[in-house]
Motif scaffolding. Structure first.
Motif: not given
Length: 357
Positions: A122-125, A162-167, A201-207
């Motif tokens: 899901d990510t290259l980082r 794909a996840l909005r705001g994550i990758n 976790p709620s959406m607010e738990a993520f930046s």
């Protein structure tokens, strides 16, 4: 050879086989930090039971088998199961894996008859990998991808949820990989399914895009995105396609053998391809050709339907192959026409890791 046809004139020739509900990762959209309660080992199908069921399926014209989990490479006898499926006459054998055990398993699986692998990545980082998967190492997965290529498990496909705001800001980076190497990236729209719809976790738990909030996922209640948050994190494939084209130019339609439900494209001069599996924004149910067999022996007509039929107990009670064939035919006869995720459908009976995605 007999063909399985459902009520909607779809030929059912593809069996997805989950060989375990155990996983060595804890991806935030799939499992909580502590994992799900695992099925006792005595309730898992044995290698011989898998071989028998796959043999019946092959006799009904099911020519494609994909091994899934949990994480299928955690089963030490997976090469034995693959070999039995090959000997039963299945011509297209593949597996979906997180890739963490591929460095040591790619060669034995290829020797047993596995043709190719899909690798979930899901990510290259590295920091995001740790935050999303919560186990394992990105470098080991990349080593596993190299091992799969060297073992001839081709085409190697990379599945990116794909996840909005994550990758979702990495779409162009994944596409750039296809310009360098013959890898085949497929972006998958997140499917909102979990056991407990209220926890997580709620959406607010993520930046946005992997900031400190995402890295604090371990401290979030339940440690898994809720059904509602997965819906909020949804990114339509058309948006991902546009972000790739903004960086790399036009994606042209392309063909890739065995790319299933993905719409496939290629950047100019690329040895690899970019695919989009848009089961939410553009459901592909009208072309669905598959059944699913769970690790504990239940046959399902649809990933997003709770209906399933027990094969394990009939087999252990002495059922004949003809009786097992009749159970397959019953599931096909009741296979639903489509899912209703866009209308808010929820699956409550099992999570993805219990069914096999």
């Amino acid at each position: 050879m007999p063909l399985l046809l459902d009520r909607f004139d779809r030929t059912i020739d593809y069996l997805r086989v989950s060989v375990t509900d155990r996983c060595n990762f804890r991806c935030v959209y799939c499992m909580p930090e502590e994992g799900f309660p695992c099925t006792p080992k005595e309730e898992h199908l044995s290698a011989e039971e898998f071989a028998r069921i796959i043999g019946v399926a092959a006799g009904l014209g099911m020519s494609k088998v994909r091994f899934t989990g949990g994480e299928p490479l955690l089963r030490k006898d997976l090469p034995e199961i693959v070999r039995a499926a090959r000997d039963a006459g299945v011509v297209d054998l593949s597996a979906t894996t997180n890739g963490h055990r591929l460095p040591e398993m790619a060669e034995p699986l290829a020797a047993a008859g596995l043709s190719r692998v899909n690798i979930s990545l899901d990510t290259l980082r590295p920091d995001r990998f740790t935050a999303i998967a919560r186990r394992g190492s990105l470098e080991i997965v990349l080593e596993g991808i190299r091992a799969a290529v060297e073992a001839g498990l081709a085409p190697v496909k990379l599945n990116v949820v794909a996840l909005r705001g994550i990758n979702d800001d990495e779409a162009a980076d994944f596409a750039a990989w296809t310009l360098r190497e013959p890898v085949h990236v497929r972006f998958i729209e997140v499917m909102p399914m979990r056991w407990n719809l209220d926890e997580g976790p709620s959406m607010e738990a993520f930046s946005p895009h992997g900031g400190a909030g995402l890295l604090q996922i371990r401290q979030a209640p339940g440690g898994m995105l809720s059904d509602a948050d997965m819906r909020r994190r949804f990114v339509p494939c058309e948006e991902l396609m546009a972000s790739i084209e903004a960086v790399h130019g036009k994606l042209e339609p392309a063909d890739l053998r065995t790319n299933g439900p993905a719409r496939t494209f290629r950047l100019a001069g690329a040895p690899g391809t970019v695919g989009f599996i848009s089961q939410i924004s553009n459901d592909l149910c009208s072309r669905c050709n598959r059944l699913r067999l769970t690790h504990d022996g239940f046959l399902r007509g649809c990933l997003m339907s709770d209906g399933e039929l027990d094969l394990r107990n009939p087999i252990r009670s002495g059922a004949t192959d003809e009786e097992i064939r009749a159970l397959f035919e019953h599931v096909v006869a009741h296979k639903p026409e489509r899912h209703y995720l866009a209308e808010g459908q929820r699956v409550t009976g099992r999570g993805m890791s219990q069914i096999g995605g």
